[in-house]
Motif scaffolding. Structure first.
Motif, PDB file in Angstrom:
ATOM      1  N   VAL A  72      48.018  37.449  42.991  1.00 27.60           N
ATOM      2  CA  VAL A  72      47.013  38.476  42.687  1.00 27.60           C
ATOM      3  C   VAL A  72      47.712  39.770  42.284  1.00 27.60           C
ATOM      4  O   VAL A  72      47.353  40.420  41.295  1.00 27.60           O
ATOM      5  CB  VAL A  72      46.103  38.714  43.912  1.00 27.60           C
ATOM      6  N   HIS A  73      48.736  40.129  43.044  1.00 27.66           N
ATOM      7  CA  HIS A  73      49.428  41.387  42.783  1.00 27.66           C
ATOM      8  C   HIS A  73      50.359  41.295  41.574  1.00 27.66           C
ATOM      9  O   HIS A  73      50.608  42.292  40.904  1.00 27.66           O
ATOM     10  CB  HIS A  73      50.225  41.804  44.026  1.00 27.66           C
ATOM     11  N   ALA A  74      50.857  40.084  41.324  1.00 21.92           N
ATOM     12  CA  ALA A  74      51.811  39.941  40.217  1.00 21.92           C
ATOM     13  C   ALA A  74      51.112  39.873  38.865  1.00 21.92           C
ATOM     14  O   ALA A  74      51.670  40.311  37.854  1.00 21.92           O
ATOM     15  CB  ALA A  74      52.663  38.693  40.426  1.00 21.92           C
ATOM     16  N   CYS A  75      49.910  39.334  38.827  1.00 19.94           N
ATOM     17  CA  CYS A  75      49.235  39.132  37.542  1.00 19.94           C
ATOM     18  C   CYS A  75      48.965  40.477  36.857  1.00 19.94           C
ATOM     19  O   CYS A  75      48.236  41.315  37.402  1.00 19.94           O
ATOM     20  CB  CYS A  75      47.919  38.383  37.748  1.00 19.94           C
ATOM     21  N   PRO A  76      49.526  40.689  35.684  1.00 19.21           N
ATOM     22  CA  PRO A  76      49.331  41.984  35.016  1.00 19.21           C
ATOM     23  C   PRO A  76      47.942  42.126  34.411  1.00 19.21           C
ATOM     24  O   PRO A  76      47.559  43.208  33.969  1.00 19.21           O
ATOM     25  CB  PRO A  76      50.407  41.970  33.923  1.00 19.21           C
ATOM     26  N   HIS A  77      47.202  41.017  34.372  1.00 19.51           N
ATOM     27  CA  HIS A  77      45.870  41.046  33.745  1.00 19.51           C
ATOM     28  C   HIS A  77      44.741  41.078  34.772  1.00 19.51           C
ATOM     29  O   HIS A  77      43.584  40.951  34.388  1.00 19.51           O
ATOM     30  CB  HIS A  77      45.710  39.810  32.844  1.00 19.51           C
ATOM     31  N   ASP A  78      45.092  41.213  36.035  1.00 22.12           N
ATOM     32  CA  ASP A  78      44.085  41.199  37.105  1.00 22.12           C
ATOM     33  C   ASP A  78      43.171  39.986  36.942  1.00 22.12           C
ATOM     34  O   ASP A  78      41.951  40.075  37.030  1.00 22.12           O
ATOM     35  CB  ASP A  78      43.259  42.494  37.067  1.00 22.12           C
ATOM     36  N   ASN A  79      43.802  38.840  36.741  1.00 22.47           N
ATOM     37  CA  ASN A  79      43.035  37.643  36.399  1.00 22.47           C
ATOM     38  C   ASN A  79      43.050  36.595  37.505  1.00 22.47           C
ATOM     39  O   ASN A  79      42.737  35.438  37.281  1.00 22.47           O
ATOM     40  CB  ASN A  79      43.607  37.032  35.101  1.00 22.47           C
ATOM     41  N   VAL A  80      43.470  36.989  38.705  1.00 22.80           N
ATOM     42  CA  VAL A  80      43.443  36.041  39.819  1.00 22.80           C
ATOM     43  C   VAL A  80      42.482  36.580  40.874  1.00 22.80           C
ATOM     44  O   VAL A  80      42.569  37.743  41.262  1.00 22.80           O
ATOM     45  CB  VAL A  80      44.846  35.852  40.444  1.00 22.80           C
ATOM     46  N   GLY A  81      41.568  35.738  41.291  1.00 27.12           N
ATOM     47  CA  GLY A  81      40.574  36.161  42.276  1.00 27.12           C
ATOM     48  C   GLY A  81      40.537  35.230  43.468  1.00 27.12           C
ATOM     49  O   GLY A  81      41.217  34.201  43.511  1.00 27.12           O
ATOM     50  N   ILE A  82      39.735  35.622  44.438  1.00 26.82           N
ATOM     51  CA  ILE A  82      39.465  34.746  45.597  1.00 26.82           C
ATOM     52  C   ILE A  82      38.017  34.308  45.415  1.00 26.82           C
ATOM     53  O   ILE A  82      37.088  35.023  45.761  1.00 26.82           O
ATOM     54  CB  ILE A  82      39.685  35.484  46.924  1.00 26.82           C
TER      55      ILE A  82
END
Lengths: 179, 495
Positions: free
Chosen positions: B252-262
């Motif tokens: 979540v923190h690494a993704c530069p596109h804010d493309n990982v969610g819960i």
């Protein structure tokens, strides 16, 4: 349909089992967390393990000292003779009678003591049961206690003697049957 | 090149984009979203459990020897286990997220960097399965529930084991290949309603850096990692389900596109999918994962068996027949019967019936492997019933234990211990236990039905009947066990 090239590259980089190859260059992964001039690996491992262990033991010793300093022992009457009996035997779930005899070191019954009982299961998380014993004869005390569940029980006796001294005793009541 | 992943192996059974858009995403929740996006969220969530763990160890070593009055035993065997299964049921693997054992490991990695890769032969779940069984065994053998001292050693041993394993081996080796609690959480979280996954696959197709797995790197050097990627080798665009995911939020923190969610999902749905999973492969080809699911399920039955009176009768009978007076030996025989012989016979019979009666052309072993995952919801239902029983029955017992612990060090800020506190009444807890079992059975039956539908060459009804029969048998056994009066005893033989 095939994977996009960039994803395939990432997959390949990760390797067949997704573990080794991606980090073949290894230690770079953690470079941001490390001091600039690391000592040799075995030394670092040794130092780190011992630092953590020492920290733990240090905390443990501090707590022990604190606890010892603050503990107020209730064991002020070591010369008391204590006999007990639990009925029915073998014990079963349900009401039980706990009989207690108190005497001094010369065997003279102790009259007028206050005896409180606390029954706990050996497994945590079970509601304890409490009872107060009544004196049914000279130095003979009896209390009704409810074994609410089968299993191993521990009974704590909180006793206040007529001269104001207090003592605690603990007995194990193993294997209370479910019925 | 197509930008769609809908036909990729890992995504063929994923919800459609429109459904994904409607799915609940915890990262969008007002307060939780901000918390989870914070880079130090995990550390902040780990500190309270670490403090509690240290207190548990200290109290275990130096506090009262009576288990109900000690933090180590009360928190470990009542509240931690209970809260764990409820969080897994209602949310996801958030206990791994807040795992306190990781903080000393992070601290240690400031002093040295791990050098080795975990041996290739051990890159599976066999070792952790053995440890999981070992913990179940020593729990019964040494009556860990009644021993604060041994419980404290177990916690301390866990810290030391992590320091050693992750001190020597790279990445999250301990979490992925060693930790027995982690394996329990991985399997159980397959029935959780939340999953860490990408929000929009199209964004990943255009992604060049793959930071979710490589880690976000310093742009100037491209070698300095400023934010870790997934340490468990789960590549987000190819990740399916919760297996091996610690919810650590590194991706979540690494993704530069804010493309990982819960993101919300249908619980247990991943058990019906046999897609290629990043860092895992195919469920149907993983004998170790299937064995883990089987041990998870039959271990639940065995663990419940250990707290009712028939186990004492069985062990006394074994001791008499075999003339053994060692508890370890008779207990070992019960474990072998419950975790090896019984599952092997039942699964072999079910596999054989699936082939002969259900018309499957597959070999028996692959059939068993594929269907063993269907037992997970039922296994979780049994764990939930068992641990939920202790948790709910002793819900408030933690309060006087904390009061007592604080008072014993001369800091009675919570007042005098209220030892009379208990929990919910047994007549309220019992229906819940049965409900959890029923929920588990329902989940397993649904998974079994989906798996029975999978092979067009087999007779769906017959295949379903076979595996549903196995589930009903286990459910019946669990119902019987949990309706027995509890008899938590230490001594087996002659007791």
């Amino acid at each position: 349909m095939t994977l996009p090239q960039s994803h395939r590259a990432a997959e390949t980089e990760r390797g067949r089992d997704g573990w080794t190859e991606r980090w073949r260059d290894g230690a770079q992964e953690f470079s941001s967390f490390l001091p600039s001039v690391p000592p040799s690996f075995p030394l670092r491992l040794f130092v780190s393990l011992w630092l953590n262990l020492l920290a733990f033991l240090g905390l443990a010793i501090c707590a022990n000292v604190l606890q010892s300093g603050c503990r107020k022992t209730s064991e002020t009457a070591p010369d008391i003779v204590f006999e007990h009996k639990v009925a029915p035997a073998p014990p079963t779930k349900g009401p039980a009678t706990v009989t207690l005899k108190l005497a001094d070191s010369a065997g003279k019954p102790i009259v007028g003591a206050r005896v409180n009982l606390e029954g706990n299961m050996s497994h945590p998380g079970m509601r304890p049961v409490f009872s107060e014993a009544s004196e049914v004869g000279p130095g003979r005390y009896e209390a009704a206690l409810e074994f609410t569940m089968g299993g191993d029980w521990v009974i704590l006796f909180h006793i206040t003697l007529p001269d104001g001294r207090s003592l605690e005793r603990q007995i194990d009541v193993k294997g209370v049957r479910s019925g | 090149m197509s930008k769609s992943f809908d036909n990729q192996p890992g995504h063929s059974s994923r919800p459609l984009a429109a459904e994904e858009a409607r799915a609940v995403d915890l990262m969008d929740a007002p307060l939780l979203g901000r918390l989870f996006r914070w880079r130090h969220a995990r550390t902040a969530l780990q500190i309270p459990p670490l403090i509690i763990s240290v207190l548990m160890v200290l109290h275990g070593f130096f506090g009262p020897t009576l288990a109900p009055k000690n933090l180590a035993t009360t928190v470990s065997w009542v509240h931690f286990r209970g809260a764990l299964v409820f969080v897994l049921l209602l949310a996801g693997n958030f206990f791994c997220l807040a795992c306190p054992f990781m903080l000393p490991r992070q601290l240690a990695r400031r002093f040295f960097r791990p050098r080795y890769n975990w041996p290739r032969r051990l890159r599976n779940k066999w070792f952790s399965i053995a440890l999981f069984v070992l913990i179940l065994f020593i729990y019964e053998l040494f009556d860990l529930w009644s021993s604060p001292w041994w419980t404290a050693w177990l916690i301390l041993g866990y810290f030391l084991a992590i320091l050693f394993v992750d001190g020597a081996f790279k990445h999250a080796t301990f979490c992925k290949f060693v930790c027995p609690i982690g394996q329990f959480n991985f399997v159980a979280s397959t029935i959780s309603p939340l999953e860490v996954r990408v929000r929009n696959q199209d964004v990943c197709v255009d992604c060049r850096t793959k930071d979710c797995i490589r880690g976000r790197r310093d742009q100037a050097t491209d070698t300095m990692v400023i934010q870790r990627g997934c340490e468990l080798a789960l590549f987000q665009p190819q990740k399916v389900g919760n297996m091996d995911c610690t919810f650590c939020l590194d991706c979540v923190h690494a993704c530069p596109h804010d493309n990982v969610g819960i993101i919300g999902r249908l619980p247990a749905s991943e058990l019906t999918i046999d897609a290629q999973r990043s860092g895992i492969g195919y469920f149907s080809r993983r004998k170790d994962l299937a064995a883990l699911s089987v041990v998870f399920t039959f271990g639940a039955v065995l663990n419940a068996f250990g707290m009712v009176s028939p186990v004492y009768a069985a062990q006394s009978w074994l001791a008499g027949v075999l003339r053994i007076d060692q508890e370890a030996a008779t207990l070992g025989l019960i474990f072998i019967a419950g975790l090896i012989v019984e599952p092997a016979l039942l699964l072999a019979l079910a596999g054989w019936l699936t082939k002969r009666w259900g018309g499957s052309r597959s070999a028996i072993l692959p059939l068993i492997i594929r269907h063993s995952y269907a037992l997970v919801p039922l296994g979780f239902g049994i764990w939930l019933s068992h641990y939920g029983f202790h948790f709910l029955m002793g819900l408030y017992t933690i309060i006087p234990v904390f009061q007592s612990a604080l008072a014993s060090v001369g800091w009675p800020i919570m007042g005098a211990p209220m030892w009379g506190l208990g929990g919910l009444p047994e007549n309220a807890v019992y229906p819940m236990e049965m409900g959890f079992l029923g929920l588990g059975l329902l989940g397993s039956l649904l998974v079994v039905y989906r798996l029975a539908e999978e092979d067009p060459e087999t007779h769906t009804g017959k295949v379903f009947s076979v595996w549903a029969g196995l589930c009903l048998l286990l459910w019946g056994a669990a119902m019987w066990l949990l309706s027995q009066p509890m008899e938590m005893r230490g001594a087996f033989i002659g007791g």
